[in-house]
Design a protein around this motif. Structure first.
Motif, PDB file in Angstrom:
ATOM      1  N   LYS A 115       0.867  -1.189   0.000  1.00  0.00           N
ATOM      2  CA  LYS A 115       0.000   0.000   0.000  1.00  0.00           C
ATOM      3  C   LYS A 115       0.898   1.232   0.000  1.00  0.00           C
ATOM      4  N   VAL A 116       0.653   2.141  -0.938  1.00  0.00           N
ATOM      5  CA  VAL A 116       1.424   3.382  -1.008  1.00  0.00           C
ATOM      6  C   VAL A 116       0.928   4.311   0.099  1.00  0.00           C
ATOM      7  N   VAL A 117       1.856   4.716   0.983  1.00  0.00           N
ATOM      8  CA  VAL A 117       1.489   5.599   2.093  1.00  0.00           C
ATOM      9  C   VAL A 117       2.026   7.014   1.902  1.00  0.00           C
ATOM     10  N   GLN A 118       2.876   7.204   0.899  1.00  0.00           N
ATOM     11  CA  GLN A 118       3.369   8.547   0.575  1.00  0.00           C
ATOM     12  C   GLN A 118       3.959   8.534  -0.834  1.00  0.00           C
ATOM     13  N   PHE A 119       3.564   9.520  -1.637  1.00  0.00           N
ATOM     14  CA  PHE A 119       4.170   9.731  -2.955  1.00  0.00           C
ATOM     15  C   PHE A 119       5.181  10.873  -2.844  1.00  0.00           C
ATOM     16  N   HIS A 120       6.291  10.770  -3.594  1.00  0.00           N
ATOM     17  CA  HIS A 120       7.238  11.865  -3.779  1.00  0.00           C
ATOM     18  C   HIS A 120       7.418  12.025  -5.283  1.00  0.00           C
ATOM     19  N   ILE A 121       7.039  13.184  -5.826  1.00  0.00           N
ATOM     20  CA  ILE A 121       7.037  13.419  -7.259  1.00  0.00           C
ATOM     21  C   ILE A 121       7.876  14.654  -7.569  1.00  0.00           C
ATOM     22  N   ASP A 122       8.794  14.533  -8.505  1.00  0.00           N
ATOM     23  CA  ASP A 122       9.604  15.663  -8.957  1.00  0.00           C
ATOM     24  C   ASP A 122       8.686  16.728  -9.554  1.00  0.00           C
ATOM     25  N   GLU A 123       8.861  17.975  -9.133  1.00  0.00           N
ATOM     26  CA  GLU A 123       8.009  19.067  -9.624  1.00  0.00           C
ATOM     27  C   GLU A 123       8.064  19.204 -11.137  1.00  0.00           C
ATOM     28  N   ALA A 124       9.189  18.842 -11.757  1.00  0.00           N
ATOM     29  CA  ALA A 124       9.354  19.013 -13.199  1.00  0.00           C
ATOM     30  C   ALA A 124       8.430  18.099 -14.011  1.00  0.00           C
ATOM     31  N   ILE A 125       7.933  17.024 -13.398  1.00  0.00           N
ATOM     32  CA  ILE A 125       7.068  16.099 -14.142  1.00  0.00           C
ATOM     33  C   ILE A 125       5.610  16.196 -13.719  1.00  0.00           C
ATOM     34  N   TYR A 126       5.318  17.068 -12.732  1.00  0.00           N
ATOM     35  CA  TYR A 126       3.984  17.142 -12.115  1.00  0.00           C
ATOM     36  C   TYR A 126       3.254  18.399 -12.575  1.00  0.00           C
ATOM     37  N   ASP A 127       2.025  18.227 -13.072  1.00  0.00           N
ATOM     38  CA  ASP A 127       1.234  19.367 -13.514  1.00  0.00           C
ATOM     39  C   ASP A 127      -0.233  19.143 -13.170  1.00  0.00           C
ATOM     40  N   GLN A 128      -0.719  19.848 -12.155  1.00  0.00           N
ATOM     41  CA  GLN A 128      -2.126  19.810 -11.753  1.00  0.00           C
ATOM     42  C   GLN A 128      -2.637  18.378 -11.557  1.00  0.00           C
ATOM     43  N   GLY A 129      -1.867  17.593 -10.833  1.00  0.00           N
ATOM     44  CA  GLY A 129      -2.288  16.240 -10.503  1.00  0.00           C
ATOM     45  C   GLY A 129      -1.941  15.188 -11.536  1.00  0.00           C
ATOM     46  N   ARG A 130      -1.368  15.589 -12.642  1.00  0.00           N
ATOM     47  CA  ARG A 130      -1.006  14.630 -13.700  1.00  0.00           C
ATOM     48  C   ARG A 130       0.508  14.565 -13.871  1.00  0.00           C
ATOM     49  N   ILE A 131       0.961  13.422 -14.372  1.00  0.00           N
ATOM     50  CA  ILE A 131       2.387  13.213 -14.624  1.00  0.00           C
ATOM     51  C   ILE A 131       2.653  13.373 -16.115  1.00  0.00           C
ATOM     52  N   ASP A 132       3.675  14.145 -16.464  1.00  0.00           N
ATOM     53  CA  ASP A 132       4.078  14.318 -17.856  1.00  0.00           C
ATOM     54  C   ASP A 132       4.958  13.125 -18.248  1.00  0.00           C
ATOM     55  N   PRO A 133       4.464  12.242 -19.132  1.00  0.00           N
ATOM     56  CA  PRO A 133       5.234  11.032 -19.449  1.00  0.00           C
ATOM     57  C   PRO A 133       6.539  11.313 -20.176  1.00  0.00           C
TER      58      PRO A 133
END
Length: 197
Positions: free
Chosen positions: A152-170
């Motif tokens: 179970k994922v209890v925390q996400f860590h996402i690089d700001e450069a790939i994150y845009d309004q809840g979506r991931i830039d592939p």
């Protein structure tokens, strides 16, 4: 079409058919900590999403030389692990972690990866990944020859450069996937097909 009965194949023949046809496979780079405190890291391409509510992922960890791998043993012992998405920038370092080291040696040190503290669990992640998911063991199913791990994922860590309004830039994520043999694939052509209404 060629019809092949898996019961007449060797395990290796079935392996080659599976990894050659079920492509591309996402790669999870998993960090765990042993009971002795050693930070372990290893890549796995038998990996996928199980559920989004709650967020859960799966790993199938095959045995090595008839015994559970360090990653599976550590997860079963500590009930915690971190999953990282392998990308074009870290794939060479992650590949180094597939080296067969003794349990008291750290693949993280070998590959020159940088440990970074997690927020919710005790197991560190690595700074070089654009995506880290802190996980707690939800369920483990032990089979002859492998363990199926549900986390179970209890925390996400996402690089700001790939994150845009809840979506991931592939394209910015630049995830790589596993093919067969020593082959990998990068994101290529992206196309859109609308779902039927």
């Amino acid at each position: 079409m060629i019809a092949i009965d898996p019961l007449t194949n060797t395990e290796r023949d079935n392996y080659k058919l599976l990894v050659g046809t079920i492509i591309p496979r996402p790669i999870a780079f998993v960090t765990t900590v042993s009971e002795e405190g050693v930070l372990n890291g290893a890549p796995f391409s038998y990996f996928n999403i199980v559920s989004s509510n709650p967020p859960m992922i799966s790993l199938s960890i095959q045995h090595s030389a008839g015994k559970p791998k360090d990653t599976a043993r550590n997860i079963l012992d500590t009930k915690e692990f971190v999953v990282h998405i392998v990308d074009r920038q870290n794939v060479e370092q992650v590949n180094m972690t597939a080296a067969p080291l003794a349990p008291d040696q750290s693949e993280i040190s070998l590959a020159g990866l940088t440990p970074v503290d997690s927020s919710v669990i005790a197991v560190p992640g690595v700074r070089e990944a654009k995506v880290r998911m802190e996980c707690r063991l939800e369920q483990a199913v032990e089979f002859p020859g492998f363990e199926l791990i549900i986390g179970k994922v209890v925390q996400f860590h996402i690089d700001e450069a790939i994150y845009d309004q809840g979506r991931i830039d592939p394209v910015q994520l630049a995830a790589v996937s596993r093919l067969a043999g020593n082959n990998y694939a990068a994101i290529g052509e992206i196309f859109t097909i609308e779902r039927p209404v």
